[in-house]
Write a protein that holds these residues in place. Sequence first.
Motif, PDB file in Angstrom:
ATOM      1  N   GLU A 131      25.725  -9.575 -42.712  1.00  0.00           N
ATOM      2  CA  GLU A 131      25.466 -10.548 -41.655  1.00  0.00           C
ATOM      3  C   GLU A 131      26.522 -10.438 -40.552  1.00  0.00           C
ATOM      4  O   GLU A 131      26.212 -10.598 -39.366  1.00  0.00           O
ATOM      5  CB  GLU A 131      25.453 -11.954 -42.236  1.00  0.00           C
ATOM      6  N   TRP A 134      25.603  -9.505 -36.818  1.00  0.00           N
ATOM      7  CA  TRP A 134      25.948 -10.456 -35.751  1.00  0.00           C
ATOM      8  C   TRP A 134      26.701  -9.745 -34.635  1.00  0.00           C
ATOM      9  O   TRP A 134      26.431  -9.982 -33.456  1.00  0.00           O
ATOM     10  CB  TRP A 134      26.812 -11.583 -36.320  1.00  0.00           C
ATOM     11  N   LYS A 135      27.627  -8.879 -35.004  1.00  0.00           N
ATOM     12  CA  LYS A 135      28.418  -8.172 -33.985  1.00  0.00           C
ATOM     13  C   LYS A 135      27.528  -7.325 -33.083  1.00  0.00           C
ATOM     14  O   LYS A 135      27.675  -7.327 -31.852  1.00  0.00           O
ATOM     15  CB  LYS A 135      29.461  -7.287 -34.668  1.00  0.00           C
ATOM     16  N   ARG A 192      24.115  -7.534 -32.776  1.00  0.00           N
ATOM     17  CA  ARG A 192      23.094  -8.316 -32.101  1.00  0.00           C
ATOM     18  C   ARG A 192      23.639  -8.946 -30.816  1.00  0.00           C
ATOM     19  O   ARG A 192      22.921  -9.078 -29.830  1.00  0.00           O
ATOM     20  CB  ARG A 192      22.559  -9.420 -33.021  1.00  0.00           C
ATOM     21  N   THR A 193      24.892  -9.374 -30.854  1.00  0.00           N
ATOM     22  CA  THR A 193      25.470 -10.083 -29.717  1.00  0.00           C
ATOM     23  C   THR A 193      26.317  -9.201 -28.815  1.00  0.00           C
ATOM     24  O   THR A 193      26.660  -9.610 -27.712  1.00  0.00           O
ATOM     25  CB  THR A 193      26.348 -11.241 -30.217  1.00  0.00           C
ATOM     26  N   LEU A 208      31.945 -15.719 -41.260  1.00  0.00           N
ATOM     27  CA  LEU A 208      31.429 -14.404 -41.637  1.00  0.00           C
ATOM     28  C   LEU A 208      32.506 -13.502 -42.221  1.00  0.00           C
ATOM     29  O   LEU A 208      32.259 -12.315 -42.455  1.00  0.00           O
ATOM     30  CB  LEU A 208      30.768 -13.731 -40.430  1.00  0.00           C
ATOM     31  N   TRP A 268      19.013  -5.373 -30.024  1.00  0.00           N
ATOM     32  CA  TRP A 268      20.404  -5.492 -30.469  1.00  0.00           C
ATOM     33  C   TRP A 268      21.284  -5.038 -29.299  1.00  0.00           C
ATOM     34  O   TRP A 268      21.335  -3.855 -28.972  1.00  0.00           O
ATOM     35  CB  TRP A 268      20.645  -4.603 -31.685  1.00  0.00           C
TER      36      TRP A 268
END
Length: 275
Positions: free
Chosen positions: A27, A31-32, A34-35, A46, A246
């Motif tokens: 995750e 997250w890294k 995706r953002t 996280l 992404w």
Amino acid sequence: MWARIEPLMPADPVRGRRWADHRRTLEAIAWKYRTCSPWRDLPHELGAFETAHKRLIRWAVDGTWRRIFAAVLALAEAADEVGWAVSVDSTVCRAHQHAAGARKRGRSARLNPDHALECSRGGLSTKVHIAADAQARPLAVHVTASQAGDAPAFEAVMALIKVPRTGLGRPRTRPDIVLADRAYSSRAIRRYFRRRGIRAVIPQPSDQIGHRLRRGRAGGRPPAFDAQAYKQRNTVERCISRLKQWRGLAMRTDKLAIAYEGALHLAAILIWTRV
């Protein structure tokens, strides 16, 4: 999604420290990318950013991401979910200035000395070559420098299509049909298809058509082209669009090509395991 991925995760080592929680680490990496945030901005819930970053690099170097991706494809093939009308194309991804300056030392440098970066008119960039199935899901990804041509990288992309079988038998490597645009229209690629017995749907560029017509009878017959089947080629464009949702893949911030390719494989795994 995690119920599908968890059984494929590597087991804890027999000796040494146990792995940090796989789900939280995945995750964190997702997250890294995706953002498109810096590693140090990773939320505390996280875990430590060093853990996620080291896991990404380590599993990219030892091939863990590829093995998990192959296992996901094997499960999809066993359930008859893979569409073997394959489309091939590439996309250029702009590289952030932080992606430059990687030291060319160590094991990662031996795997990819140039780190798949090239400076063109638009600045530093990387090219991602993709083969997608009939449902716009990635079957293979290959990273090169942005100035690399599509045709020279074609066989490398096709060689990465290996879908293992859950039972006995070799991995499936031959699609039913391959669709590609005019950039892949070459004698070498058409010979490759004939040698492997794969039906190819590739339009001829105008200069090749003119050259054949000027030669008259010596120019031979035009290659077969199914205009109706060619309409399915949009699947690879949709696959590229999915991956570029992404932001960390649409704009590369990794210094190492192998880390960027590992993130591409993670995105592909999540696309295939999405319910």
